[in-house]
Write a protein that holds these residues in place. Structure first.
Motif, short mmCIF file in Angstrom:
data_model
loop_
_atom_site.label_atom_id
_atom_site.label_comp_id
_atom_site.label_asym_id
_atom_site.label_seq_id
_atom_site.Cartn_x
_atom_site.Cartn_y
_atom_site.Cartn_z
N TYR A 1 0.83 -1.19 0.00
CA TYR A 1 0.00 0.00 0.00
C TYR A 1 0.87 1.25 0.00
O TYR A 1 1.92 1.28 0.63
N SER B 1 -5.85 4.05 3.13
CA SER B 1 -6.35 2.76 2.66
C SER B 1 -7.71 2.53 3.29
O SER B 1 -8.04 3.10 4.32
N CYS C 1 -10.39 -1.31 -3.52
CA CYS C 1 -10.14 -1.54 -4.95
C CYS C 1 -10.14 -0.27 -5.78
O CYS C 1 -9.22 -0.04 -6.57
N PHE D 1 -7.21 2.03 -5.01
CA PHE D 1 -6.00 1.51 -5.65
C PHE D 1 -5.95 1.87 -7.13
O PHE D 1 -4.94 2.36 -7.64
N HIS E 1 -6.58 -4.36 -5.30
CA HIS E 1 -6.53 -4.35 -3.84
C HIS E 1 -7.85 -4.88 -3.32
O HIS E 1 -8.75 -5.17 -4.08
N ASN F 1 -5.60 -8.61 -2.61
CA ASN F 1 -4.42 -8.20 -3.35
C ASN F 1 -4.12 -9.17 -4.49
O ASN F 1 -4.04 -10.38 -4.28
N ARG F 2 -3.97 -8.60 -5.67
CA ARG F 2 -3.67 -9.40 -6.87
C ARG F 2 -2.62 -8.68 -7.69
O ARG F 2 -2.61 -7.45 -7.76
N TRP F 3 -1.76 -9.46 -8.35
CA TRP F 3 -0.80 -8.91 -9.29
C TRP F 3 -0.68 -9.88 -10.45
O TRP F 3 -0.42 -11.07 -10.25
#
Length: 134
Positions: free
Chosen positions: A2, A8, A13, A16, A107, A110-112
């Motif tokens: 973050y 936050s 989401c 982000f 977010h 959390n995903r990448w």
């Protein structure tokens, strides 16, 4: 991770995605789309899925509707949650890459470089919409 320059939220989401497109060069637009952490001041379009989508398509907004075929890195995807207690547009992510699949970052969960095909279509997410960011 973050960004400490921004607040936050428990549902983070759209915050982000707003941070991502702001970092990508889209300037904050007072009073429509902004976030100033040092003043704990932010617009609903900065943090709310539907308000953010509406902002994208205002005359000063940086987005337009598109299809999956026209999406590129940095564009926005939103999910319609068909769960019995939601039934609304409820999740916002940013596209990270295109190849055989569309991949995104997010977010809240959390995903990448997470494959869109992992979450859509499902019984939870029954529709998606795409926004091209200029």
């Amino acid at each position: 991770m973050y960004n400490p320059a921004f607040p936050s939220f428990s549902s983070d989401c759209t915050n982000f995605v707003s941070q991502c497109i702001c970092s990508g060069g889209i300037n904050m637009s007072w009073p429509t789309w902004y976030c100033y952490d040092n003043q704990n001041s932010y617009s609903t379009a900065w943090v709310n899925v539907k308000d953010f989508y509406a902002y994208l398509f205002t005359p000063s907004g940086p987005g337009y509707n598109t299809t999956a075929a026209n999406m590129t890195r940095g564009d926005v995807i939103q999910f319609y949650n068909n769960s019995w207690n939601v039934k609304d547009w409820s999740h916002c992510v940013i596209q990270t890459s295109v190849g055989d699949s569309i991949y995104y970052a997010a977010h809240t969960e959390n995903r990448w470089n997470y494959a869109l095909s992992n979450v859509y279509p499902t019984t939870k997410y029954t529709n998606i919409r795409f926004a091209k960011i200029e």
